[in-house]
Design an enzyme around this catalytic site. Structure first.
Site, PDB file in Angstrom:
ATOM      1  N   ASP A  72      24.891  58.836   6.131  1.00  0.00           N
ATOM      2  CA  ASP A  72      25.540  58.597   7.428  1.00  0.00           C
ATOM      3  C   ASP A  72      27.038  58.350   7.201  1.00  0.00           C
ATOM      4  O   ASP A  72      27.612  58.817   6.203  1.00  0.00           O
ATOM      5  CB  ASP A  72      24.833  57.440   8.138  1.00  0.00           C
ATOM      6  CG  ASP A  72      24.942  57.513   9.647  1.00  0.00           C
ATOM      7  OD1 ASP A  72      26.000  57.131  10.174  1.00  0.00           O
ATOM      8  OD2 ASP A  72      23.967  57.944  10.315  1.00  0.00           O
ATOM      9  N   ASP A  73      27.659  57.613   8.094  1.00  0.00           N
ATOM     10  CA  ASP A  73      29.106  57.406   8.057  1.00  0.00           C
ATOM     11  C   ASP A  73      29.528  56.778   6.716  1.00  0.00           C
ATOM     12  O   ASP A  73      28.748  56.068   6.084  1.00  0.00           O
ATOM     13  CB  ASP A  73      29.528  56.495   9.218  1.00  0.00           C
ATOM     14  CG  ASP A  73      30.995  56.688   9.615  1.00  0.00           C
ATOM     15  OD1 ASP A  73      31.736  57.351   8.874  1.00  0.00           O
ATOM     16  OD2 ASP A  73      31.378  56.170  10.678  1.00  0.00           O
ATOM     17  N   LYS A 147      24.394  65.241  11.141  1.00  0.00           N
ATOM     18  CA  LYS A 147      24.379  64.307  12.272  1.00  0.00           C
ATOM     19  C   LYS A 147      25.806  64.206  12.788  1.00  0.00           C
ATOM     20  O   LYS A 147      26.732  63.955  12.009  1.00  0.00           O
ATOM     21  CB  LYS A 147      23.885  62.932  11.831  1.00  0.00           C
ATOM     22  CG  LYS A 147      24.007  61.867  12.927  1.00  0.00           C
ATOM     23  CD  LYS A 147      23.531  60.509  12.456  1.00  0.00           C
ATOM     24  CE  LYS A 147      23.830  59.427  13.494  1.00  0.00           C
ATOM     25  NZ  LYS A 147      23.429  58.085  13.026  1.00  0.00           N
ATOM     26  N   ASP A 149      28.429  62.567  15.432  1.00  0.00           N
ATOM     27  CA  ASP A 149      28.646  61.374  16.263  1.00  0.00           C
ATOM     28  C   ASP A 149      29.731  61.604  17.318  1.00  0.00           C
ATOM     29  O   ASP A 149      30.302  62.707  17.416  1.00  0.00           O
ATOM     30  CB  ASP A 149      28.979  60.199  15.328  1.00  0.00           C
ATOM     31  CG  ASP A 149      28.445  58.869  15.830  1.00  0.00           C
ATOM     32  OD1 ASP A 149      28.141  58.756  17.026  1.00  0.00           O
ATOM     33  OD2 ASP A 149      28.351  57.928  15.011  1.00  0.00           O
ATOM     34  N   GLU A 182      25.477  61.922  20.831  1.00  0.00           N
ATOM     35  CA  GLU A 182      26.467  61.501  21.844  1.00  0.00           C
ATOM     36  C   GLU A 182      25.915  60.350  22.677  1.00  0.00           C
ATOM     37  O   GLU A 182      26.430  60.052  23.761  1.00  0.00           O
ATOM     38  CB  GLU A 182      27.019  62.682  22.653  1.00  0.00           C
ATOM     39  CG  GLU A 182      26.066  63.479  23.492  1.00  0.00           C
ATOM     40  CD  GLU A 182      25.722  62.825  24.813  1.00  0.00           C
ATOM     41  OE1 GLU A 182      24.723  62.077  24.822  1.00  0.00           O
ATOM     42  OE2 GLU A 182      26.407  63.084  25.828  1.00  0.00           O
ATOM     43  N   TRP A 183      24.880  59.665  22.144  1.00  0.00           N
ATOM     44  CA  TRP A 183      24.372  58.386  22.665  1.00  0.00           C
ATOM     45  C   TRP A 183      23.708  58.493  24.047  1.00  0.00           C
ATOM     46  O   TRP A 183      23.510  57.476  24.710  1.00  0.00           O
ATOM     47  CB  TRP A 183      25.500  57.329  22.722  1.00  0.00           C
ATOM     48  CG  TRP A 183      26.389  57.297  21.532  1.00  0.00           C
ATOM     49  CD1 TRP A 183      26.019  57.418  20.219  1.00  0.00           C
ATOM     50  CD2 TRP A 183      27.822  57.124  21.520  1.00  0.00           C
ATOM     51  NE1 TRP A 183      27.115  57.333  19.392  1.00  0.00           N
ATOM     52  CE2 TRP A 183      28.238  57.146  20.168  1.00  0.00           C
ATOM     53  CE3 TRP A 183      28.777  56.941  22.523  1.00  0.00           C
ATOM     54  CZ2 TRP A 183      29.581  57.015  19.793  1.00  0.00           C
ATOM     55  CZ3 TRP A 183      30.105  56.797  22.152  1.00  0.00           C
ATOM     56  CH2 TRP A 183      30.499  56.835  20.792  1.00  0.00           C
ATOM     57  N   GLY A 184      23.429  59.726  24.479  1.00  0.00           N
ATOM     58  CA  GLY A 184      22.754  59.883  25.763  1.00  0.00           C
ATOM     59  C   GLY A 184      23.650  59.709  26.978  1.00  0.00           C
ATOM     60  O   GLY A 184      23.158  59.716  28.108  1.00  0.00           O
ATOM     61  N   VAL A 185      24.968  59.593  26.766  1.00  0.00           N
ATOM     62  CA  VAL A 185      25.833  59.246  27.893  1.00  0.00           C
ATOM     63  C   VAL A 185      26.014  60.378  28.904  1.00  0.00           C
ATOM     64  O   VAL A 185      26.299  60.118  30.068  1.00  0.00           O
ATOM     65  CB  VAL A 185      27.218  58.709  27.441  1.00  0.00           C
ATOM     66  CG1 VAL A 185      27.085  57.326  26.831  1.00  0.00           C
ATOM     67  CG2 VAL A 185      27.890  59.656  26.478  1.00  0.00           C
ATOM     68  N   ARG A 200      20.469  62.380  20.609  1.00  0.00           N
ATOM     69  CA  ARG A 200      20.243  60.975  20.921  1.00  0.00           C
ATOM     70  C   ARG A 200      20.243  60.781  22.430  1.00  0.00           C
ATOM     71  O   ARG A 200      21.048  61.379  23.144  1.00  0.00           O
ATOM     72  CB  ARG A 200      21.330  60.138  20.268  1.00  0.00           C
ATOM     73  CG  ARG A 200      21.097  59.954  18.763  1.00  0.00           C
ATOM     74  CD  ARG A 200      20.180  58.793  18.509  1.00  0.00           C
ATOM     75  NE  ARG A 200      20.834  57.588  18.987  1.00  0.00           N
ATOM     76  CZ  ARG A 200      21.787  56.939  18.288  1.00  0.00           C
ATOM     77  NH1 ARG A 200      22.119  57.339  17.089  1.00  0.00           N
ATOM     78  NH2 ARG A 200      22.360  55.876  18.803  1.00  0.00           N
ATOM     79  N   ASP A 204      22.910  52.816  19.845  1.00  0.00           N
ATOM     80  CA  ASP A 204      22.272  52.491  18.565  1.00  0.00           C
ATOM     81  C   ASP A 204      21.140  51.474  18.717  1.00  0.00           C
ATOM     82  O   ASP A 204      21.229  50.539  19.501  1.00  0.00           O
ATOM     83  CB  ASP A 204      23.305  51.911  17.592  1.00  0.00           C
ATOM     84  CG  ASP A 204      24.180  53.002  16.968  1.00  0.00           C
ATOM     85  OD1 ASP A 204      24.083  54.175  17.389  1.00  0.00           O
ATOM     86  OD2 ASP A 204      24.945  52.670  16.048  1.00  0.00           O
TER      87      ASP A 204
END
Ligand SMILES: *[C@@H]1O[C@H](CO)[C@@H](O)[C@H](O)[C@H]1NC(C)=O
Ligand SMILES: *[C@@H]1O[C@H](CO)[C@@H](O)[C@H](O)[C@H]1NC(C)=O
Ligand SMILES: *[C@@H]1O[C@H](CO)[C@@H](O)[C@H](O)[C@H]1NC(C)=O
Ligand SMILES: *[C@@H]1O[C@H](CO)[C@@H](O)[C@H](O)[C@H]1NC(C)=O
Ligand SMILES: *[C@@H]1O[C@H](CO)[C@@H](O)[C@H](O)[C@H]1NC(C)=O
Length: 385
Positions: A72-73, A147, A149, A182-185, A200, A204
């Site tokens: 990951d990051d 992945k 972000d 993109e966190w589902g936004v 996603r 998180d």
């Protein structure tokens, strides 16, 4: 660039959507593997990844299906004057390539993380405006998974930013699994099936029961849009991390399995207890997650009380069986009924019921059965066709 209507949906337990998926041949079932973030966060280095690769094999996790080793990051260090990305000099002195080679030599697949913005969430160089260079670099290192972000995104719509990397990955001619984060936004389920192999649906996760419940509930809203080639992602597993009881870890894993969520281990597998190993490798639970029909199980019934609720979740499987979870969110034991009509079976028809955790048949029933479930626990059943 094609971003349009990705899915035509029918609100039935069985028929669901005809989803047009990203055409890279990957993600026919949810991805399984390991990712560094939930346990290591930014404290990642080549020794940890090196040892994790060995442990995936020696522990038996790889044999249970966990094939992706995903950094990951914080692996990325700097971008050179020609615009090419390089690993962190200190923590990855030998670069990424030797780790990818090692993973491949053991029959595993290797993944990286980047960000559709100027910087990653931890402040490393992002891929925005460098998509082609980065995709080329990943392919040249033998990367199998990205992945991607959403930090530092300059307020550019994800519908613009995410397809650019899709096309850059495609242009490498290497099959690279594309995991959108993109966190589902922006309600990605409605457009991401044409862009990524998973997306996603939430912010998180953290290793707390309330977080686990909220991720799976937010993810549930989009169940009709999942299918082979593209799955909803309620975030990575917290199984094995401090903060969840043993019962809660089993419930977390059960719900992720039924909801066809990615099974990405988020703990330090170099020091796995027997109990955690047995959760992560439960064969009949994993089989439901990896069922080829790829229909996301969802909440079909609930009843709310003062201190919690009881739910029934269900989804069809390729051979006509039905996977069913009864979930007790309350802090006292509960008796939770399962009736055939609620889970999509014909009332009055006889079916054998199997407990997939105990791997035992529990009986034949002709209209339903009842389960007694401990606080924050589940009963996970496979009802035979
Ligand atoms: C690239 O996209 C084309 C068109 O959708 C597809 O046929 C091909 O398999 C893709 N290649 C890769 C490597 O993803
Ligand atoms: C990493 O090392 C390279 C030379 O190998 C150097 O050009 C670069 O500035 C270094 N970057 C950092 C962030 O230390
Ligand atoms: C992994 O660790 C071993 C033992 O320290 C070392 O010999 C090997 O070069 C390392 N491999 C990678 C890819 O870092
Ligand atoms: C391994 O896990 C046990 C508990 O499961 C813990 O007590 C121990 O400190 C851990 N060891 C390392 C090296 O992390
Ligand atoms: C139970 O169902 C109701 C109505 O379908 C819904 O509004 C509520 O949020 C659900 N409760 C839980 C805990 O899922």
């Amino acid at each position: 660039m094609k971003v349009g209507v990705a899915a035509v949906c029918v609100a039935l337990l069985v028929a669901v959507c005809s989803v047009e998926a990203l055409n890279n041949g990957l993600g026919k079932t949810p991805q399984m593997g390991w990712n560094s973030w939930n346990y290591f966060a930014c404290n990642l280095n080549e020794q940890i990844v090196n040892e994790t690769i060995d442990n995936l094999i020696s522990s038996g996790l790889a044999a249970a299906g966990y094939r992706y080793v995903n950094m990951d990051d914080c692996w990325a260090g700097w971008r050179d004057d020609a615009g090419f990305i390089h690993p962190d000099n200190k923590t990855f002195p030998n670069g990424v390539r030797p780790l990818a080679d090692k993973a491949h030599s053991k029959g595993l697949l290797f993944g990286l993380y980047s960000d559709a913005g100027e910087k990653t969430c931890a402040g490393r160089p992002g891929s925005l405006n460098y998509e082609k260079n980065d995709a080329y670099t990943y392919a040249s290192w033998g990367v199998d998974y990205l992945k991607y972000d959403n930090c530092y995104n300059d307020n550019i719509s994800p519908l613009t930013r995410y397809p650019i990397m899709r096309d850059a990955l495609n242009a490498t001619n290497r099959k690279i699994f594309y995991s959108m984060c993109e966190w589902g936004v922006d309600n990605p389920a409605t457009w991401a099936p044409l862009v990524g192999n998973s997306w996603r649906t939430t912010g998180d996760i953290s290793a707390h029961w309330a977080s686990v419940m909220s991720r799976i509930d937010l993810n549930d809203e989009w169940w009709k849009y999942a299918g082979p080639g593209g799955f909803n992602d309620p975030d990575m597993l917290e199984v094995g991390n401090k903060g969840l009881t043993h019962t809660e870890q089993k419930s977390h894993f059960s719900l992720w399995a039924l909801a066809k969520a990615p099974l990405l281990i988020g703990c330090d597998i170099r020091n796995l207890s027997r109990e955690v190993f047995e959760i992560l490798t439960a064969p009949e639970v994993i089989a439901i997650n990896q069922d080829p029909l790829g229909v996301q199980g969802h909440k079909v019934w609930n009843k709310t009380f003062a201190d919690g609720a009881i739910d029934v979740w269900a989804g069809p499987l390729a051979n006509g069986d039905v996977a069913v979870i009864t979930l007790n969110r309350a802090s006292v034991q509960a008796v939770i009924p399962v009736t055939w009509s609620v889970v999509g079976l014909k009332p009055g028809s006889w079916h054998a019921v199997r407990d997939v955790w105990a791997r035992k048949d529990i009986g034949h029933y002709n209209n339903g059965f009842t389960t007694t479930v401990e606080p924050h626990g589940v009963f996970f059943a496979r009802i035979r066709a």
